[in-house]
Motif scaffolding. Structure first.
Motif, short mmCIF file in Angstrom:
data_model
loop_
_atom_site.label_atom_id
_atom_site.label_comp_id
_atom_site.label_asym_id
_atom_site.label_seq_id
_atom_site.Cartn_x
_atom_site.Cartn_y
_atom_site.Cartn_z
N ASP A 171 -7.47 11.03 10.83
CA ASP A 171 -7.33 12.36 10.23
C ASP A 171 -6.65 12.28 8.87
O ASP A 171 -7.09 12.90 7.90
N GLU A 172 -5.57 11.52 8.81
CA GLU A 172 -4.84 11.38 7.54
C GLU A 172 -5.72 10.74 6.47
O GLU A 172 -5.75 11.19 5.32
N GLU A 173 -6.40 9.68 6.85
CA GLU A 173 -7.23 8.96 5.88
C GLU A 173 -8.39 9.82 5.38
O GLU A 173 -8.75 9.77 4.20
N LYS A 174 -8.94 10.65 6.25
CA LYS A 174 -10.00 11.56 5.85
C LYS A 174 -9.48 12.55 4.80
O LYS A 174 -10.14 12.78 3.78
N LEU A 175 -8.30 13.11 5.05
CA LEU A 175 -7.69 14.02 4.06
C LEU A 175 -7.44 13.30 2.73
O LEU A 175 -7.64 13.88 1.66
N GLN A 176 -7.00 12.06 2.82
CA GLN A 176 -6.72 11.30 1.60
C GLN A 176 -8.00 11.06 0.80
O GLN A 176 -7.99 11.19 -0.43
N LEU A 177 -9.05 10.70 1.47
CA LEU A 177 -10.32 10.46 0.78
C LEU A 177 -10.86 11.75 0.17
O LEU A 177 -11.32 11.76 -0.98
N GLN A 178 -10.79 12.84 0.93
CA GLN A 178 -11.29 14.12 0.43
C GLN A 178 -10.52 14.59 -0.81
O GLN A 178 -11.09 15.20 -1.70
N SER A 179 -9.24 14.27 -0.86
CA SER A 179 -8.41 14.74 -1.98
C SER A 179 -8.25 13.68 -3.07
O SER A 179 -7.51 13.88 -4.03
N GLN A 180 -8.93 12.56 -2.88
CA GLN A 180 -8.86 11.44 -3.84
C GLN A 180 -7.41 10.98 -4.04
O GLN A 180 -6.94 10.79 -5.16
N TYR A 181 -6.73 10.76 -2.93
CA TYR A 181 -5.34 10.29 -2.97
C TYR A 181 -5.31 8.92 -3.66
O TYR A 181 -6.00 7.99 -3.24
N PRO A 182 -4.51 8.77 -4.72
CA PRO A 182 -4.55 7.54 -5.52
C PRO A 182 -4.03 6.29 -4.81
O PRO A 182 -4.40 5.18 -5.19
N ASP A 183 -3.19 6.45 -3.79
CA ASP A 183 -2.63 5.28 -3.10
C ASP A 183 -3.28 5.08 -1.73
O ASP A 183 -2.68 4.50 -0.83
N TYR A 184 -4.51 5.55 -1.60
CA TYR A 184 -5.22 5.47 -0.32
C TYR A 184 -5.27 4.05 0.24
O TYR A 184 -5.00 3.83 1.43
N ALA A 185 -5.59 3.08 -0.59
CA ALA A 185 -5.76 1.70 -0.10
C ALA A 185 -4.48 1.18 0.53
O ALA A 185 -4.51 0.56 1.61
N ASN A 186 -3.34 1.41 -0.11
CA ASN A 186 -2.07 0.96 0.46
C ASN A 186 -1.74 1.70 1.74
O ASN A 186 -1.28 1.10 2.72
N HIS A 187 -1.96 3.00 1.74
CA HIS A 187 -1.65 3.80 2.93
C HIS A 187 -2.50 3.33 4.11
O HIS A 187 -1.99 3.17 5.22
N LYS A 188 -3.76 3.09 3.86
CA LYS A 188 -4.65 2.60 4.92
C LYS A 188 -4.18 1.24 5.42
O LYS A 188 -4.20 0.97 6.62
N ARG A 189 -3.72 0.39 4.51
CA ARG A 189 -3.21 -0.93 4.91
C ARG A 189 -2.01 -0.78 5.84
O ARG A 189 -1.90 -1.49 6.85
N TYR A 190 -1.09 0.15 5.53
CA TYR A 190 0.06 0.39 6.41
C TYR A 190 -0.42 0.80 7.80
O TYR A 190 0.11 0.33 8.81
N HIS A 191 -1.42 1.66 7.83
CA HIS A 191 -1.97 2.09 9.12
C HIS A 191 -2.56 0.91 9.89
O HIS A 191 -2.33 0.77 11.09
N GLU A 192 -3.33 0.08 9.20
CA GLU A 192 -3.96 -1.06 9.87
C GLU A 192 -2.92 -2.03 10.41
O GLU A 192 -3.06 -2.58 11.51
N GLU A 193 -1.86 -2.27 9.64
CA GLU A 193 -0.78 -3.16 10.10
C GLU A 193 -0.11 -2.58 11.34
O GLU A 193 0.19 -3.30 12.29
N PHE A 194 0.09 -1.28 11.34
CA PHE A 194 0.74 -0.66 12.48
C PHE A 194 -0.15 -0.69 13.72
O PHE A 194 0.32 -0.91 14.84
N LYS A 195 -1.45 -0.51 13.53
CA LYS A 195 -2.37 -0.61 14.67
C LYS A 195 -2.28 -1.99 15.32
O LYS A 195 -2.37 -2.11 16.55
N LYS A 196 -2.07 -3.02 14.50
CA LYS A 196 -1.90 -4.38 15.05
C LYS A 196 -0.63 -4.48 15.88
O LYS A 196 -0.60 -5.15 16.91
#
Length: 134
Positions: free
Chosen positions: A60-85
């Motif tokens: 949900d968060e990542e979808k909002l970020q993409l829709q709003s063209q959040y400039p730090d999306y790649a880093n934020h997604k990386r934090y999410h992926e690390e936490f999923k691990k």
């Protein structure tokens, strides 16, 4: 000590804040279970919740970020992926060793601490960006 959804955790986005409240409730349920000697029994519920939560909420968060063209999306997604691990590792430990006191402590400390810090540091940036776009 229970976690409280305080003003500094609010992002101002209703969906994100509602999901963050659900997370804090789940961690508090585990803490309550621990205080009554039932932490190990509650651990499976909490880890299942965390798996489902990270998939849905981070999506949900990542979808909002993409829709709003959040400039730090790649880093934020990386934090999410690390936490999923991290969550996957806890689930593997639970499956392998069962619900140990050490694992309950890991969920209480590492997981809750990471998520609270992530909300305060990273999700607030996303919320500010979303506000600036509206």
């Amino acid at each position: 000590m229970a976690y409280t959804f305080t003003k500094d955790l609010e992002t101002g986005n209703q969906l994100i804040d509602t999901e963050h409240r659900q997370l804090i409730d789940a961690i508090n349920n585990l803490l309550t279970a621990c205080s009554t000697g039932k932490g190990r029994a509650e651990l499976a519920n909490t880890t299942k919740f965390l798996q489902d939560y990270t998939a849905k909420h981070f999506g949900d968060e990542e979808k909002l970020q993409l829709q709003s063209q959040y400039p730090d999306y790649a880093n934020h997604k990386r934090y999410h992926e690390e936490f999923k691990k991290v969550v996957a590792g806890i689930c593997q430990k639970l499956e392998k060793d069962g619900p140990t006191v050490a694992l309950v402590g890991e969920v209480n400390g590492a997981i809750a601490g990471w998520l609270i810090n992530h909300i305060k540091r990273e999700d607030v940036k996303v919320a500010n960006h979303l506000k600036s776009k509206s």
